[in-house]
Design a protein around this motif. Sequence first.
Motif, PDB file in Angstrom:
ATOM      1  N   MET A   1       0.708  -1.294  -0.076  1.00 26.97           N
ATOM      2  CA  MET A   1       0.202   0.184  -0.115  1.00 26.97           C
ATOM      3  C   MET A   1       0.910   1.365  -0.064  1.00 26.97           C
ATOM      4  O   MET A   1       0.471   2.446  -0.736  1.00 26.97           O
ATOM      5  CB  MET A   1      -0.977  -0.117   1.233  1.00 26.97           C
ATOM      6  N   LYS A   2       1.909   1.377   0.884  1.00 23.22           N
ATOM      7  CA  LYS A   2       2.647   2.353   0.655  1.00 23.22           C
ATOM      8  C   LYS A   2       3.391   2.586  -0.714  1.00 23.22           C
ATOM      9  O   LYS A   2       3.467   3.852  -0.808  1.00 23.22           O
ATOM     10  CB  LYS A   2       3.969   2.187   1.673  1.00 23.22           C
ATOM     11  N   ARG A   3       3.967   1.569  -1.164  1.00 24.26           N
ATOM     12  CA  ARG A   3       4.342   1.978  -2.348  1.00 24.26           C
ATOM     13  C   ARG A   3       3.374   2.472  -3.387  1.00 24.26           C
ATOM     14  O   ARG A   3       3.747   3.354  -4.438  1.00 24.26           O
ATOM     15  CB  ARG A   3       5.072   0.831  -3.070  1.00 24.26           C
ATOM     16  N   LEU A   4       2.181   2.241  -3.511  1.00 22.81           N
ATOM     17  CA  LEU A   4       1.131   2.609  -4.243  1.00 22.81           C
ATOM     18  C   LEU A   4       0.937   4.015  -3.861  1.00 22.81           C
ATOM     19  O   LEU A   4       0.716   5.043  -5.048  1.00 22.81           O
ATOM     20  CB  LEU A   4      -0.128   2.007  -4.044  1.00 22.81           C
ATOM     21  N   CYS A  46      10.824  -3.683  -0.564  1.00 24.11           N
ATOM     22  CA  CYS A  46       9.901  -4.192  -1.546  1.00 24.11           C
ATOM     23  C   CYS A  46      10.566  -5.120  -2.611  1.00 24.11           C
ATOM     24  O   CYS A  46      11.670  -4.840  -2.825  1.00 24.11           O
ATOM     25  CB  CYS A  46       9.388  -2.964  -2.371  1.00 24.11           C
ATOM     26  N   PHE A  47      10.023  -6.498  -2.793  1.00 23.63           N
ATOM     27  CA  PHE A  47      10.568  -7.394  -3.503  1.00 23.63           C
ATOM     28  C   PHE A  47      10.672  -7.043  -4.927  1.00 23.63           C
ATOM     29  O   PHE A  47      11.563  -7.801  -5.458  1.00 23.63           O
ATOM     30  CB  PHE A  47       9.883  -8.722  -3.219  1.00 23.63           C
ATOM     31  N   LEU A 119      15.766  -0.018   9.966  1.00 22.94           N
ATOM     32  CA  LEU A 119      14.973  -1.239  10.565  1.00 22.94           C
ATOM     33  C   LEU A 119      13.572  -1.156  10.384  1.00 22.94           C
ATOM     34  O   LEU A 119      12.782  -0.140  10.601  1.00 22.94           O
ATOM     35  CB  LEU A 119      15.201  -0.781  12.270  1.00 22.94           C
ATOM     36  N   ASN A 120      13.111  -2.382   9.984  1.00 20.80           N
ATOM     37  CA  ASN A 120      11.605  -2.536   9.617  1.00 20.80           C
ATOM     38  C   ASN A 120      11.181  -1.594   8.555  1.00 20.80           C
ATOM     39  O   ASN A 120       9.899  -1.039   8.843  1.00 20.80           O
ATOM     40  CB  ASN A 120      10.821  -2.442  11.129  1.00 20.80           C
ATOM     41  N   ARG A 121      11.892  -1.085   7.797  1.00 17.65           N
ATOM     42  CA  ARG A 121      11.521  -0.268   6.575  1.00 17.65           C
ATOM     43  C   ARG A 121      12.561  -0.261   5.503  1.00 17.65           C
ATOM     44  O   ARG A 121      13.701  -0.570   5.853  1.00 17.65           O
ATOM     45  CB  ARG A 121      11.418   1.062   6.890  1.00 17.65           C
ATOM     46  N   GLN A 122      12.063   0.215   4.361  1.00 20.78           N
ATOM     47  CA  GLN A 122      13.123   0.535   3.368  1.00 20.78           C
ATOM     48  C   GLN A 122      12.457   1.875   2.782  1.00 20.78           C
ATOM     49  O   GLN A 122      11.558   1.548   2.235  1.00 20.78           O
ATOM     50  CB  GLN A 122      13.186  -0.515   2.338  1.00 20.78           C
ATOM     51  N   GLY A 123      13.288   2.891   2.566  1.00 22.44           N
ATOM     52  CA  GLY A 123      12.717   4.110   1.742  1.00 22.44           C
ATOM     53  C   GLY A 123      11.240   4.462   2.411  1.00 22.44           C
ATOM     54  O   GLY A 123      11.047   4.431   3.454  1.00 22.44           O
ATOM     55  N   PRO A 124      10.226   4.498   1.542  1.00 21.53           N
ATOM     56  CA  PRO A 124       8.942   4.784   1.863  1.00 21.53           C
ATOM     57  C   PRO A 124       8.133   3.898   2.533  1.00 21.53           C
ATOM     58  O   PRO A 124       7.108   3.902   2.932  1.00 21.53           O
ATOM     59  CB  PRO A 124       8.323   5.453   0.549  1.00 21.53           C
ATOM     60  N   ASP A 125       8.727   2.601   2.345  1.00 20.31           N
ATOM     61  CA  ASP A 125       7.896   1.435   3.059  1.00 20.31           C
ATOM     62  C   ASP A 125       8.171   1.033   4.315  1.00 20.31           C
ATOM     63  O   ASP A 125       9.488   0.768   4.623  1.00 20.31           O
ATOM     64  CB  ASP A 125       8.043   0.248   1.947  1.00 20.31           C
ATOM     65  N   VAL A 126       7.244   1.087   5.180  1.00 20.39           N
ATOM     66  CA  VAL A 126       7.400   1.010   6.628  1.00 20.39           C
ATOM     67  C   VAL A 126       6.631  -0.020   7.191  1.00 20.39           C
ATOM     68  O   VAL A 126       5.618  -0.304   6.907  1.00 20.39           O
ATOM     69  CB  VAL A 126       7.011   2.499   7.318  1.00 20.39           C
ATOM     70  N   PRO A 128       7.464  -4.260   9.577  1.00 18.50           N
ATOM     71  CA  PRO A 128       8.329  -5.604   9.920  1.00 18.50           C
ATOM     72  C   PRO A 128       8.144  -6.207   8.519  1.00 18.50           C
ATOM     73  O   PRO A 128       9.080  -7.167   8.360  1.00 18.50           O
ATOM     74  CB  PRO A 128       7.640  -6.414  10.871  1.00 18.50           C
ATOM     75  N   GLN A 129       7.041  -6.388   7.530  1.00 19.72           N
ATOM     76  CA  GLN A 129       7.279  -7.023   6.392  1.00 19.72           C
ATOM     77  C   GLN A 129       8.228  -6.410   5.300  1.00 19.72           C
ATOM     78  O   GLN A 129       8.426  -7.155   4.439  1.00 19.72           O
ATOM     79  CB  GLN A 129       5.912  -6.807   5.773  1.00 19.72           C
ATOM     80  N   TYR A 130       8.827  -5.193   5.744  1.00 22.90           N
ATOM     81  CA  TYR A 130       9.941  -4.735   4.836  1.00 22.90           C
ATOM     82  C   TYR A 130      11.316  -4.791   5.418  1.00 22.90           C
ATOM     83  O   TYR A 130      12.357  -4.178   5.245  1.00 22.90           O
ATOM     84  CB  TYR A 130       9.797  -3.086   4.478  1.00 22.90           C
ATOM     85  N   ARG A 131      11.279  -5.750   6.515  1.00 28.39           N
ATOM     86  CA  ARG A 131      12.670  -5.815   7.532  1.00 28.39           C
ATOM     87  C   ARG A 131      13.678  -6.301   6.540  1.00 28.39           C
ATOM     88  O   ARG A 131      13.499  -7.048   5.412  1.00 28.39           O
ATOM     89  CB  ARG A 131      12.451  -6.605   8.613  1.00 28.39           C
ATOM     90  N   SER A 132      14.943  -6.168   6.824  1.00 29.47           N
ATOM     91  CA  SER A 132      16.161  -6.647   6.188  1.00 29.47           C
ATOM     92  C   SER A 132      16.361  -8.057   7.142  1.00 29.47           C
ATOM     93  O   SER A 132      16.469  -7.990   8.240  1.00 29.47           O
ATOM     94  CB  SER A 132      17.576  -5.793   6.499  1.00 29.47           C
ATOM     95  N   LEU A 133      16.371  -8.923   5.872  1.00 24.14           N
ATOM     96  CA  LEU A 133      16.384 -10.575   6.472  1.00 24.14           C
ATOM     97  C   LEU A 133      17.208 -11.385   5.376  1.00 24.14           C
ATOM     98  O   LEU A 133      16.958 -11.162   4.308  1.00 24.14           O
ATOM     99  CB  LEU A 133      14.982 -10.802   6.524  1.00 24.14           C
ATOM    100  N   ILE A 134      18.020 -12.355   5.975  1.00 25.19           N
ATOM    101  CA  ILE A 134      18.753 -13.454   5.380  1.00 25.19           C
ATOM    102  C   ILE A 134      18.056 -14.460   5.915  1.00 25.19           C
ATOM    103  O   ILE A 134      18.084 -14.745   7.210  1.00 25.19           O
ATOM    104  CB  ILE A 134      20.148 -13.400   5.427  1.00 25.19           C
ATOM    105  N   VAL A 135      17.619 -15.523   5.068  1.00 30.52           N
ATOM    106  CA  VAL A 135      17.212 -16.841   5.542  1.00 30.52           C
ATOM    107  C   VAL A 135      18.102 -17.897   4.992  1.00 30.52           C
ATOM    108  O   VAL A 135      18.066 -18.322   3.796  1.00 30.52           O
ATOM    109  CB  VAL A 135      15.728 -17.239   4.945  1.00 30.52           C
TER     110      VAL A 135
END
Length: 222
Positions: A1-4, A46-47, A119-126, A128-135
């Motif tokens: 939604m944020k990116r839209l 954002c992926f 933390l828990n954001r990237q640019g305009p997207d805020v 936990p779904q936008y967190r930095s993560l390695i699996v």
Amino acid sequence: MKRLILALALSLLPGLAPAEEGREIPAYASHIAETGPQTAVFAGGCFWGVQGVFQHTKGVISATSGYAGGAAGTAQYERVSRGDTGHAEAVQVIYDPAQVSYGDLMRIFFSVAHDPTELNRQGPDVGPQYRSLIVPQTAQQEKAARSYIGELNRARVFPAAIVTQIEEDAPFYPAEAYHQNFLARHPMHPYIVQEDLPKIDALKRLFPAAFRADPVLLPLTN
């Protein structure tokens, strides 16, 4: 939604220039011995842009947008966007270690694909779904990820500490078809122009030997 919302705002500001992206960071000091196709999973906002970066990386066989962590029943975009499912927008990368190493992928992830200090954001997207993560998919990958983050923090490569999380057992669920190959299919989308095309430019500028002009795309049925 944020990116839209951002896309709508940017559409009203046609003269706005994309920001400069990326920074060259040291390579991972060690090496993982891998043979045959391997899998890696990274989340960095954002992926759309993360997928696009890896699709333009030599040695990548495929890159799939999806959701890491959480449960299968809530791995849908509208539900994940609420930020309370435990998922992170992520990209599953299948790669040929004879052409690109896991260390190379981590270096591109940290230097080009996103900002690992947010933390828990990237640019305009805020959220936990936008967190930095390695699996990590193997014990070797987990060791390498923890070691590399330590190396970068000790070298103070970034102006703040890396907040990238490592979740060994987080499952991956592919995202909806309309999210796949999004950057390649919609290069003039306002969000892509502002947030993601600079990442592709940075990949080409900082790692020219790793850059492929023609992205490797997922075959889609619709």
